[in-house]
Scaffold this active site. Structure first.
Site, mmCIF file in Angstrom:
data_model
loop_
_atom_site.group_PDB
_atom_site.id
_atom_site.type_symbol
_atom_site.label_atom_id
_atom_site.label_comp_id
_atom_site.label_asym_id
_atom_site.label_seq_id
_atom_site.Cartn_x
_atom_site.Cartn_y
_atom_site.Cartn_z
ATOM 1 N N LYS A 88 120.474 -5.238 58.735
ATOM 2 C CA LYS A 88 119.081 -5.620 58.985
ATOM 3 C C LYS A 88 118.286 -5.540 57.687
ATOM 4 O O LYS A 88 118.748 -4.994 56.685
ATOM 5 C CB LYS A 88 118.465 -4.717 60.057
ATOM 6 C CG LYS A 88 118.348 -3.256 59.658
ATOM 7 C CD LYS A 88 117.726 -2.431 60.774
ATOM 8 C CE LYS A 88 117.608 -0.963 60.370
ATOM 9 N NZ LYS A 88 116.933 -0.154 61.404
ATOM 10 N N TYR A 128 97.086 2.495 33.015
ATOM 11 C CA TYR A 128 95.987 2.592 33.968
ATOM 12 C C TYR A 128 95.697 4.044 34.330
ATOM 13 O O TYR A 128 96.606 4.842 34.570
ATOM 14 C CB TYR A 128 96.326 1.827 35.246
ATOM 15 C CG TYR A 128 96.266 0.320 35.113
ATOM 16 C CD1 TYR A 128 95.074 -0.331 34.820
ATOM 17 C CD2 TYR A 128 97.416 -0.448 35.302
ATOM 18 C CE1 TYR A 128 95.029 -1.709 34.710
ATOM 19 C CE2 TYR A 128 97.377 -1.831 35.202
ATOM 20 C CZ TYR A 128 96.169 -2.454 34.901
ATOM 21 O OH TYR A 128 96.125 -3.820 34.797
ATOM 22 N N MET A 133 101.829 -3.682 37.797
ATOM 23 C CA MET A 133 102.380 -4.719 38.664
ATOM 24 C C MET A 133 103.628 -5.348 38.078
ATOM 25 O O MET A 133 104.611 -5.586 38.788
ATOM 26 C CB MET A 133 101.328 -5.803 38.929
ATOM 27 C CG MET A 133 101.821 -6.910 39.855
ATOM 28 S SD MET A 133 100.589 -8.192 40.160
ATOM 29 C CE MET A 133 99.420 -7.308 41.199
ATOM 30 N N ARG A 172 111.227 7.441 71.311
ATOM 31 C CA ARG A 172 110.687 6.207 70.747
ATOM 32 C C ARG A 172 110.991 5.051 71.683
ATOM 33 O O ARG A 172 110.097 4.372 72.161
ATOM 34 C CB ARG A 172 111.277 5.988 69.347
ATOM 35 C CG ARG A 172 110.582 4.925 68.535
ATOM 36 C CD ARG A 172 111.146 4.837 67.135
ATOM 37 N NE ARG A 172 112.584 4.535 67.108
ATOM 38 C CZ ARG A 172 113.258 4.297 65.990
ATOM 39 N NH1 ARG A 172 112.640 4.356 64.813
ATOM 40 N NH2 ARG A 172 114.555 4.014 66.038
#
Length: 363
Positions: free
Chosen positions: A33, A254, A302, A128
């Site tokens: 998956k 940053y 990024m 669940r």
């Protein structure tokens, strides 16, 4: 071409599957998956099909490309069918949906055409999805009334199998068998963690996922055991495309989260959070440059990140190969440093070229 790349070792994938199969001593589904946890579902399924007893995906849309590409092995839909049309498609493509709750069971009963086999989820304590163990006999009676349906596979899923000391896992095993032991059909309990840590969870079918891709699902500090022999399948790499030097007191990146305490030689690497490397990985997260371990410094951007070249020889700089995870630095190490799990990191890899390598076993 930008040098960032995810290289997928199909031989390692097959070796990990064979380890899972040996531990299970039973039929073993390869869970592919989420595009095989970011490794490429079609390529991985084709590499495994000569060995695997079947595959598992989350939902119909993940199964369709496998069938279209020629995969003919059993495919289990772990989330089941979401509407009658999907159930009909599952029958057409010989997919085995999991039935989690009353609405899906009722859908199966009303279907003019249904799959030849289903898996029934039992809620043994994760709370669940799944039927309560006491409901299993009634579910079986309703399945018996449906012509052409083979006996089901009774399955459950563990909440704490990653903890080899968990008493909850033993209680879930007890509850599961208490509900289905007297009923016809096969069983499936073990995920990757249970295969490695819980021999009591062996059933007729195993469902390894992260284990196939070389990730260790056990909690940090757990005895590695068989997990120590897992081979990494994805090697995420890039290159240093620029260098610079920081004087003591100068900040980097940053937020100025890294301030040099001494002269620092910095390498700029062509990969960032848009490629799937975690933005929240802190200074100190391990990385390998030219095959030698060093550290991430500053905040991940990024499209790029910065690494500390100071401990490395002066000739290691522009153009040097960088391994974000793979053989020298494990994806589990990076995940721990970033406060997450290897599943998430692998699934998030994108925007990089992906190369599949390894001996082909399929025609």
């Amino acid at each position: 071409m930008r040098p960032s790349c995810a290289t997928i070792d199909l031989d390692a994938l097959r070796a990990n599957y064979l380890l899972a199969q040996r531990l299970a001593s039973a039929r073993t589904l390869a869970v592919v998956k989420a595009d095989a946890y970011g490794h490429g579902a079609i390529a991985c399924a084709k590499a495994l099909e000569p060995l695997a007893d079947g595959f598992a995906v989350a939902f119909l849309e993940e199964a369709l490309p496998l069938r279209t590409s020629g995969i003919r092995s059993p495919i289990v839909l772990l989330e089941g069918a979401f509407d009658p049309g999907e159930l009909e498609a599952a029958a057409e493509l010989d997919l085995w949906p999991v039935v989690h709750h009353e609405a899906q069971l009722r859908m199966l009963e009303l279907a003019p055409r249904r799959p030849r086999r289903v898996w029934i989820k039992i809620n043994s304590g994760m709370n669940r999805t799944g039927f309560a163990p006491r409901e299993a006999p009634n579910v079986w009676r309703r399945l018996q009334a449906l012509p052409g349906l083979e006996p089901p596979v009774w399955m459950t899923h563990f909440a704490c199998a990653d903890d080899p000391c968990s008493t909850m896992t033993l209680e879930q095993i007890r509850r599961f068998h208490g509900g289905v032991a007297a009923l016809p059909g096969e069983t499936s309990l073990a995920n990757s963690a249970a295969l490695l840590a819980w021999p009591q969870a062996r059933g007729d079918w195993a469902r390894p996922g992260i284990l196939l891709y070389g990730g260790n699902p056990l909690l940090t500090g757990a005895e590695p055991g068989e997990a120590a022999s897992l081979r990494p399948v994805m090697r995420l790499t890039s290159k240093v495309f620029a260098t610079r030097r920081l004087a003591p007191g100068e900040a980097l990146g940053y937020g100025a989260t890294f301030i040099a305490e001494r002269p620092v030689r910095v390498g700029l690497v062509a990969i960032g959070y848009a490629d799937g490397y975690p933005r929240h990985a802190p200074t100190g997260t391990p990385v390998a440059v030219a095959g030698r371990r060093t550290r991430l410094i500053g905040r991940v951007s990024m499209d790029m990140l910065t690494v500390d070249l100071t401990p490395l020889p002066e000739d290691v700089g522009l153009g040097a190969a960088v391994e974000l995870w793979g053989e020298t630095v494990s994806v589990d190490e990076v995940a721990r440093a970033a406060g997450t799990i290897s599943y998430e990191l692998l699934c998030h890899v994108k925007r990089v070229q992906r190369l599949h390598r390894g001996t082909e076993l399929t025609p």
